[in-house]
Scaffold this motif. Structure first.
Motif, PDB file in Angstrom:
ATOM      1  N   THR A 185       0.829  -1.207   0.000  1.00  0.00           N
ATOM      2  CA  THR A 185       0.000   0.000   0.000  1.00  0.00           C
ATOM      3  C   THR A 185       0.865   1.259   0.000  1.00  0.00           C
ATOM      4  OG1 THR A 185      -0.210  -0.185   2.417  1.00  0.00           O
ATOM      5  CG2 THR A 185      -2.015  -1.062   1.076  1.00  0.00           C
ATOM      6  N   THR A 186       1.995   1.216   0.691  1.00  0.00           N
ATOM      7  CA  THR A 186       2.903   2.365   0.678  1.00  0.00           C
ATOM      8  C   THR A 186       3.422   2.609  -0.737  1.00  0.00           C
ATOM      9  OG1 THR A 186       3.556   1.918   2.955  1.00  0.00           O
ATOM     10  CG2 THR A 186       5.027   3.307   1.645  1.00  0.00           C
ATOM     11  N   PHE A 187       3.795   1.547  -1.439  1.00  0.00           N
ATOM     12  CA  PHE A 187       4.257   1.683  -2.813  1.00  0.00           C
ATOM     13  C   PHE A 187       3.170   2.290  -3.688  1.00  0.00           C
ATOM     14  CE2 PHE A 187       4.728  -0.046  -7.114  1.00  0.00           C
ATOM     15  CZ  PHE A 187       5.990   0.442  -7.423  1.00  0.00           C
ATOM     16  N   LEU A 188       1.928   1.810  -3.532  1.00  0.00           N
ATOM     17  CA  LEU A 188       0.838   2.333  -4.362  1.00  0.00           C
ATOM     18  C   LEU A 188       0.553   3.798  -4.079  1.00  0.00           C
ATOM     19  CD1 LEU A 188      -1.726  -0.613  -4.351  1.00  0.00           C
ATOM     20  CD2 LEU A 188      -0.417   0.253  -6.279  1.00  0.00           C
ATOM     21  N   ILE A 189       0.609   4.187  -2.839  1.00  0.00           N
ATOM     22  CA  ILE A 189       0.256   5.556  -2.467  1.00  0.00           C
ATOM     23  C   ILE A 189       1.384   6.539  -2.791  1.00  0.00           C
ATOM     24  CG2 ILE A 189      -0.231   7.056  -0.489  1.00  0.00           C
ATOM     25  CD1 ILE A 189      -1.813   4.699   0.689  1.00  0.00           C
ATOM     26  N   LEU A 190       2.638   6.152  -2.554  1.00  0.00           N
ATOM     27  CA  LEU A 190       3.744   7.093  -2.710  1.00  0.00           C
ATOM     28  C   LEU A 190       4.447   7.026  -4.063  1.00  0.00           C
ATOM     29  CD1 LEU A 190       5.397   6.809   0.805  1.00  0.00           C
ATOM     30  CD2 LEU A 190       3.835   8.559  -0.031  1.00  0.00           C
ATOM     31  N   PHE A 191       4.740   5.832  -4.552  1.00  0.00           N
ATOM     32  CA  PHE A 191       5.617   5.721  -5.705  1.00  0.00           C
ATOM     33  C   PHE A 191       4.893   5.639  -7.044  1.00  0.00           C
ATOM     34  CE2 PHE A 191       8.289   4.022  -2.222  1.00  0.00           C
ATOM     35  CZ  PHE A 191       9.235   5.018  -2.252  1.00  0.00           C
ATOM     36  N   VAL A 192       3.707   5.072  -7.096  1.00  0.00           N
ATOM     37  CA  VAL A 192       3.003   4.984  -8.377  1.00  0.00           C
ATOM     38  C   VAL A 192       2.673   6.378  -8.919  1.00  0.00           C
ATOM     39  CG1 VAL A 192       0.888   4.165  -9.496  1.00  0.00           C
ATOM     40  CG2 VAL A 192       2.182   2.639  -8.020  1.00  0.00           C
ATOM     41  N   PRO A 193       2.151   7.308  -8.125  1.00  0.00           N
ATOM     42  CA  PRO A 193       1.931   8.660  -8.670  1.00  0.00           C
ATOM     43  C   PRO A 193       3.232   9.337  -9.124  1.00  0.00           C
ATOM     44  CG  PRO A 193       0.693   8.396  -6.653  1.00  0.00           C
ATOM     45  CD  PRO A 193       1.580   7.195  -6.782  1.00  0.00           C
ATOM     46  N   LEU A 194       4.318   9.090  -8.421  1.00  0.00           N
ATOM     47  CA  LEU A 194       5.602   9.657  -8.821  1.00  0.00           C
ATOM     48  C   LEU A 194       6.043   9.092 -10.176  1.00  0.00           C
ATOM     49  CD1 LEU A 194       8.136  11.346  -8.106  1.00  0.00           C
ATOM     50  CD2 LEU A 194       9.042   9.271  -7.037  1.00  0.00           C
ATOM     51  N   ILE A 195       5.885   7.795 -10.370  1.00  0.00           N
ATOM     52  CA  ILE A 195       6.252   7.180 -11.643  1.00  0.00           C
ATOM     53  C   ILE A 195       5.383   7.726 -12.777  1.00  0.00           C
ATOM     54  CG2 ILE A 195       6.266   4.978 -12.897  1.00  0.00           C
ATOM     55  CD1 ILE A 195       7.027   3.661 -10.186  1.00  0.00           C
ATOM     56  N   ILE A 196       4.104   7.880 -12.525  1.00  0.00           N
ATOM     57  CA  ILE A 196       3.192   8.418 -13.546  1.00  0.00           C
ATOM     58  C   ILE A 196       3.586   9.847 -13.904  1.00  0.00           C
ATOM     59  CG2 ILE A 196       0.805   9.129 -13.963  1.00  0.00           C
ATOM     60  CD1 ILE A 196      -0.054   6.678 -12.315  1.00  0.00           C
ATOM     61  N   GLU A 197       3.904  10.658 -12.906  1.00  0.00           N
ATOM     62  CA  GLU A 197       4.285  12.052 -13.162  1.00  0.00           C
ATOM     63  C   GLU A 197       5.605  12.138 -13.926  1.00  0.00           C
ATOM     64  OE1 GLU A 197       3.788  15.920 -13.546  1.00  0.00           O
ATOM     65  OE2 GLU A 197       2.294  14.578 -12.657  1.00  0.00           O
ATOM     66  N   MET A 198       6.554  11.267 -13.610  1.00  0.00           N
ATOM     67  CA  MET A 198       7.820  11.268 -14.349  1.00  0.00           C
ATOM     68  C   MET A 198       7.595  10.868 -15.806  1.00  0.00           C
ATOM     69  SD  MET A 198      10.340   9.632 -11.454  1.00  0.00           S
ATOM     70  CE  MET A 198      11.678   9.389 -12.567  1.00  0.00           C
ATOM     71  N   ASP A 199       6.692   9.941 -16.052  1.00  0.00           N
ATOM     72  CA  ASP A 199       6.376   9.537 -17.427  1.00  0.00           C
ATOM     73  C   ASP A 199       5.719  10.689 -18.186  1.00  0.00           C
ATOM     74  OD1 ASP A 199       6.223   7.622 -19.539  1.00  0.00           O
ATOM     75  OD2 ASP A 199       4.072   7.409 -19.103  1.00  0.00           O
ATOM     76  N   ARG A 200       4.811  11.400 -17.540  1.00  0.00           N
ATOM     77  CA  ARG A 200       4.173  12.566 -18.181  1.00  0.00           C
ATOM     78  C   ARG A 200       5.213  13.624 -18.535  1.00  0.00           C
ATOM     79  NH1 ARG A 200      -1.112  13.671 -14.422  1.00  0.00           N
ATOM     80  NH2 ARG A 200      -2.321  11.882 -15.130  1.00  0.00           N
ATOM     81  N   GLU A 201       6.132  13.878 -17.617  1.00  0.00           N
ATOM     82  CA  GLU A 201       7.175  14.872 -17.852  1.00  0.00           C
ATOM     83  C   GLU A 201       8.046  14.473 -19.043  1.00  0.00           C
ATOM     84  OE1 GLU A 201       9.204  18.406 -17.220  1.00  0.00           O
ATOM     85  OE2 GLU A 201       7.420  17.719 -16.154  1.00  0.00           O
ATOM     86  N   GLN A 202       8.384  13.196 -19.121  1.00  0.00           N
ATOM     87  CA  GLN A 202       9.193  12.721 -20.239  1.00  0.00           C
ATOM     88  C   GLN A 202       8.431  12.874 -21.557  1.00  0.00           C
ATOM     89  OE1 GLN A 202      10.297   8.624 -19.944  1.00  0.00           O
ATOM     90  NE2 GLN A 202      11.621   8.690 -21.739  1.00  0.00           N
ATOM     91  N   GLN A 203       7.147  12.546 -21.579  1.00  0.00           N
ATOM     92  CA  GLN A 203       6.351  12.708 -22.797  1.00  0.00           C
ATOM     93  C   GLN A 203       6.249  14.179 -23.195  1.00  0.00           C
ATOM     94  OE1 GLN A 203       2.585  10.848 -22.077  1.00  0.00           O
ATOM     95  NE2 GLN A 203       3.385   8.762 -22.343  1.00  0.00           N
ATOM     96  N   PHE A 204       6.102  15.056 -22.213  1.00  0.00           N
ATOM     97  CA  PHE A 204       6.018  16.496 -22.487  1.00  0.00           C
ATOM     98  C   PHE A 204       7.326  17.002 -23.094  1.00  0.00           C
ATOM     99  CE2 PHE A 204       6.413  20.963 -21.065  1.00  0.00           C
ATOM    100  CZ  PHE A 204       5.315  21.489 -21.736  1.00  0.00           C
ATOM    101  N   ASN A 205       8.465  16.556 -22.558  1.00  0.00           N
ATOM    102  CA  ASN A 205       9.759  16.968 -23.090  1.00  0.00           C
ATOM    103  C   ASN A 205       9.948  16.467 -24.522  1.00  0.00           C
ATOM    104  OD1 ASN A 205      10.424  18.323 -20.764  1.00  0.00           O
ATOM    105  ND2 ASN A 205      11.597  16.611 -19.894  1.00  0.00           N
TER     106      ASN A 205
END
Length: 105
Positions: free
Chosen positions: A65-85
């Motif tokens: 649950t800690t992984f789902l709450i903390l790290f999954v949103p971070l991974i999604i945001e990093m992917d969005r940033e990479q797509q934007f770049n």
């Protein structure tokens, strides 16, 4: 016609009477101290294993649950940033501007 006993086959020995004061070997073995200590050790091992399995399950639940709450949103945001770049780089190359990437050494 008299009943005749059967010939051949297996003859089992007669059972001892229950009134015999001499305990059987099986009774002696099952009531020995070694067997009772072995049973106690098996019960203790089962208890510890059950507790360990339960606490491991709780720890896995907390970690998941800690992984789902903390790290999954971070991974999604990093992917969005990479797509934007990548999109900005593609638009810049279509407009004819020189690509701005990291400086080469």
């Amino acid at each position: 016609m008299a009943a005749q006993p059967k010939q051949g086959g297996v003859h089992l020995p007669a059972r001892r009477s229950a009134s015999n004061s001499d305990p059987s070997i099986l009774t002696k073995i099952t009531s020995s101290a070694i067997v009772s200590r072995g049973k106690q050790a098996a019960c203790d091992a089962a208890f510890v294993s059950k507790k360990l399995l339960r606490s491991t399950g709780k720890a896995a639940w907390i970690a998941g649950t800690t992984f789902l709450i903390l790290f999954v949103p971070l991974i999604i945001e990093m992917d969005r940033e990479q797509q934007f770049n990548e999109l900005e780089l593609q638009q810049a190359s279509l407009l004819g501007a020189p690509p701005t990437g990291p400086p080469h050494k």
